[in-house]
Motif scaffolding. Structure first.
Motif, PDB file in Angstrom:
ATOM      1  N   TRP A 243       0.754  -1.218   0.043  1.00 40.18           N
ATOM      2  CA  TRP A 243      -0.108   0.076  -0.048  1.00 40.18           C
ATOM      3  C   TRP A 243       1.036   1.152  -0.013  1.00 40.18           C
ATOM      4  O   TRP A 243       1.660   1.410   0.963  1.00 40.18           O
ATOM      5  CB  TRP A 243      -0.826   0.015   1.259  1.00 40.18           C
ATOM      6  CG  TRP A 243      -1.737   1.174   1.442  1.00 40.18           C
ATOM      7  CD1 TRP A 243      -2.095   2.188   0.453  1.00 40.18           C
ATOM      8  CD2 TRP A 243      -2.456   1.729   2.508  1.00 40.18           C
ATOM      9  NE1 TRP A 243      -3.110   3.181   0.845  1.00 40.18           N
ATOM     10  CE2 TRP A 243      -3.169   2.804   2.168  1.00 40.18           C
ATOM     11  CE3 TRP A 243      -2.363   1.143   3.809  1.00 40.18           C
ATOM     12  CZ2 TRP A 243      -3.971   3.506   3.021  1.00 40.18           C
ATOM     13  CZ3 TRP A 243      -3.153   2.043   4.788  1.00 40.18           C
ATOM     14  CH2 TRP A 243      -3.826   3.069   4.524  1.00 40.18           C
ATOM     15  N   TYR A 276      -2.369   6.694   7.210  1.00 41.64           N
ATOM     16  CA  TYR A 276      -3.023   6.337   5.799  1.00 41.64           C
ATOM     17  C   TYR A 276      -2.344   7.304   4.728  1.00 41.64           C
ATOM     18  O   TYR A 276      -1.645   8.131   5.032  1.00 41.64           O
ATOM     19  CB  TYR A 276      -4.525   6.829   5.860  1.00 41.64           C
ATOM     20  CG  TYR A 276      -4.774   8.451   6.375  1.00 41.64           C
ATOM     21  CD1 TYR A 276      -4.979   9.367   5.076  1.00 41.64           C
ATOM     22  CD2 TYR A 276      -5.012   8.839   7.531  1.00 41.64           C
ATOM     23  CE1 TYR A 276      -5.038  10.615   5.376  1.00 41.64           C
ATOM     24  CE2 TYR A 276      -5.147  10.142   7.704  1.00 41.64           C
ATOM     25  CZ  TYR A 276      -5.124  11.127   6.945  1.00 41.64           C
ATOM     26  OH  TYR A 276      -5.306  12.368   7.027  1.00 41.64           O
ATOM     27  N   ASP A 307     -10.181   8.376   2.775  1.00 41.32           N
ATOM     28  CA  ASP A 307      -8.731   8.082   3.028  1.00 41.32           C
ATOM     29  C   ASP A 307      -8.583   7.585   4.430  1.00 41.32           C
ATOM     30  O   ASP A 307      -7.805   6.630   4.760  1.00 41.32           O
ATOM     31  CB  ASP A 307      -7.609   9.207   2.552  1.00 41.32           C
ATOM     32  CG  ASP A 307      -8.047  10.404   2.846  1.00 41.32           C
ATOM     33  OD1 ASP A 307      -9.158  10.762   3.584  1.00 41.32           O
ATOM     34  OD2 ASP A 307      -7.339  11.420   2.443  1.00 41.32           O
ATOM     35  N   GLY A 311      -7.590   3.867   6.041  1.00 44.44           N
ATOM     36  CA  GLY A 311      -6.715   3.830   6.738  1.00 44.44           C
ATOM     37  C   GLY A 311      -7.332   2.665   8.171  1.00 44.44           C
ATOM     38  O   GLY A 311      -6.520   1.836   8.576  1.00 44.44           O
ATOM     39  N   SER A 315      -5.603  -0.953   8.826  1.00 44.54           N
ATOM     40  CA  SER A 315      -5.209  -1.210  10.282  1.00 44.54           C
ATOM     41  C   SER A 315      -5.965  -2.525  10.794  1.00 44.54           C
ATOM     42  O   SER A 315      -5.231  -3.204  11.307  1.00 44.54           O
ATOM     43  CB  SER A 315      -5.473  -0.103  11.118  1.00 44.54           C
ATOM     44  OG  SER A 315      -5.178  -0.304  12.517  1.00 44.54           O
ATOM     45  N   PRO A 321       0.763   1.468   5.650  1.00 41.69           N
ATOM     46  CA  PRO A 321       1.118   2.220   4.435  1.00 41.69           C
ATOM     47  C   PRO A 321       2.659   2.548   4.256  1.00 41.69           C
ATOM     48  O   PRO A 321       3.209   2.424   5.352  1.00 41.69           O
ATOM     49  CB  PRO A 321       0.377   3.694   4.354  1.00 41.69           C
ATOM     50  CG  PRO A 321       0.310   3.707   5.763  1.00 41.69           C
ATOM     51  CD  PRO A 321      -0.133   2.487   6.475  1.00 41.69           C
TER      52      PRO A 321
END
Length: 402
Positions: A243, A276, A307, A311, A315, A321
């Motif tokens: 990511w 994120y 966004d 995240g 998580s 990321p």
């Protein structure tokens, strides 16, 4: 020893006046100071001292009795306890293609590219089709299969909706690349659009090796991106758990009610978000796309900042990321051939996509930075353009030495 008491009193008056002035400035600017300094410091400290968001799994989990399995046509009334909207425009066979004379199949999709667009942004979509989103260009010039679709809802203005929808139908008949669901296309439905992307990818293009989500005012240097993804494939034996983008670390929720990013304590009571990537443009590997899809089935999508919700999903699935210095944040990258040589994304290009594409893909760009002297020259130029004393929210100074 002689002491001048008049001078002492004068100095004290100056100190008092100065202190009063400073206090006045601090009081006037406290909200901004608190948001930009105090909140970020508290949030960053919290993020990396606690270093765990296991509580999010419980807080955002959906009651399993409310879950409904997702059908093969993507038209169920609910998914994961949240509304799943019917498709108005869809192309389920988009990732199915034939082969060429060399035996390489076009359904061997390197990248599934979702561009988040608003219904009225016809010109932006056309500019993307003509430049970095042109599938034929990527296939003929770069030898890779990329599938691009635009994700959108319906126009928010009920009076204009019918006319805009007719134009969208005509546009889709011409290009066949619009994926539209029946939700109102507004800022507060961006998470709905994110869920649309990952659910559609799971149903109709699960074999894509990478998935990219991008805004329709972003510029993507497709040749550089394809080279980067190829390198990941070679170096990481298929690129797993990826990511990548412009990472926001330890970001605090914005509590100011005048901000469109305002998040009330009732929705998110903690002082820090999970890390994120900026929603303007990021890439995930196919296995991460599958994990995010699974997370959307079990996590409440009430977090309307897409966004941040990404995240939270990541998580929950144990995905972190990764920073790439040439993925832009909200800022626009400098215009210079020495930047184009490394550029992946740049944000804020609503009107100049065509001219930037011509400049960034000009063969002279590669020749400028070739050789020792060319590399040295471009490094110096990037230092001057990127290592500024003020925050730009585009490429960091580290990118100058990449």
């Amino acid at each position: 020893m002689f002491v001048n008491f008049r001078r002492i009193r004068k100095c004290q008056c100056v100190q008092l006046l100065t202190t009063g002035l400073v206090l006045c400035v601090v009081m006037v600017c406290w909200e901004q100071l608190d948001h930009h300094v105090v909140s970020h410091m508290r949030s960053y400290t919290y993020r990396y001292l606690v270093n765990s968001y296991n509580f999010l799994n419980t807080s955002f989990a959906i009651n399993p009795h409310r879950r409904h399995p997702h059908g093969n046509d993507g038209s169920d009334s609910a998914v994961g306890g949240t509304v799943s909207y019917p498709y108005l425009l869809n192309h389920p066979d988009k990732c199915i293609g034939g082969g060429d004379g060399d035996g390489k199949r076009r359904d061997d999709v390197l990248l599934l590219l979702f561009v988040k667009s608003s219904p009225e942004n016809f010109e932006r979509r056309q500019a993307i089709r003509d430049t970095w989103g042109n599938e034929s260009y990527v296939w003929s010039e770069l030898g890779e299969s990329v599938r691009m679709v635009f994700a959108l809802g319906v126009h928010p203005d009920a009076w204009q909706r019918a006319g805009v929808q007719r134009a969208l139908l005509q546009e889709d008949q011409t290009y066949g690349d619009l994926i539209q669901q029946d939700f109102v296309d507004t800022f507060h439905n961006l998470t709905t659009k994110l869920i649309l992307q990952f659910q559609w990818a799971h149903l109709h293009c699960p074999h894509a090796r990478f998935l990219m989500s991008a805004d329709d005012d972003i510029f993507v240097h497709m040749p550089n991106l394809v080279r980067y993804l190829r390198g990941l494939q070679s170096a990481q034996a298929g690129a797993k758990d990826l990511w990548v983008g412009h990472v926001h670390r330890g970001a605090p929720p914005i509590r100011r009610k005048d901000s469109k990013y305002h998040v009330p304590y009732e929705l998110y009571p903690w002082p820090s978000y999970p890390d994120y990537t900026a929603g303007a443009g990021y890439v995930v590997s196919g296995d991460v796309a599958a994990k995010i899809y699974q997370a959307t089935l079990v996590l409440n999508s009430s977090m309307y900042i897409d966004d941040v919700f990404m995240g939270i999903c990541a998580s929950a699935m144990g995905v972190s990321p990764q920073e790439h210095v040439y993925f832009s944040g909200e800022g626009k990258a400098p215009y210079h051939p020495c930047i184009y040589d490394h550029m992946i994304t740049s944000h804020g290009h609503a009107t100049d996509v065509r001219s930037l594409w011509r400049a960034a893909t000009d063969p002279a760009v590669d020749s400028l930075s070739s050789g020792f002297m060319g590399s040295l020259y471009c490094t110096a130029v990037r230092v001057m353009l990127l290592c500024r004393p003020y925050y730009q929210n585009t490429y960091s100074c580290m990118a100058a030495f990449a």
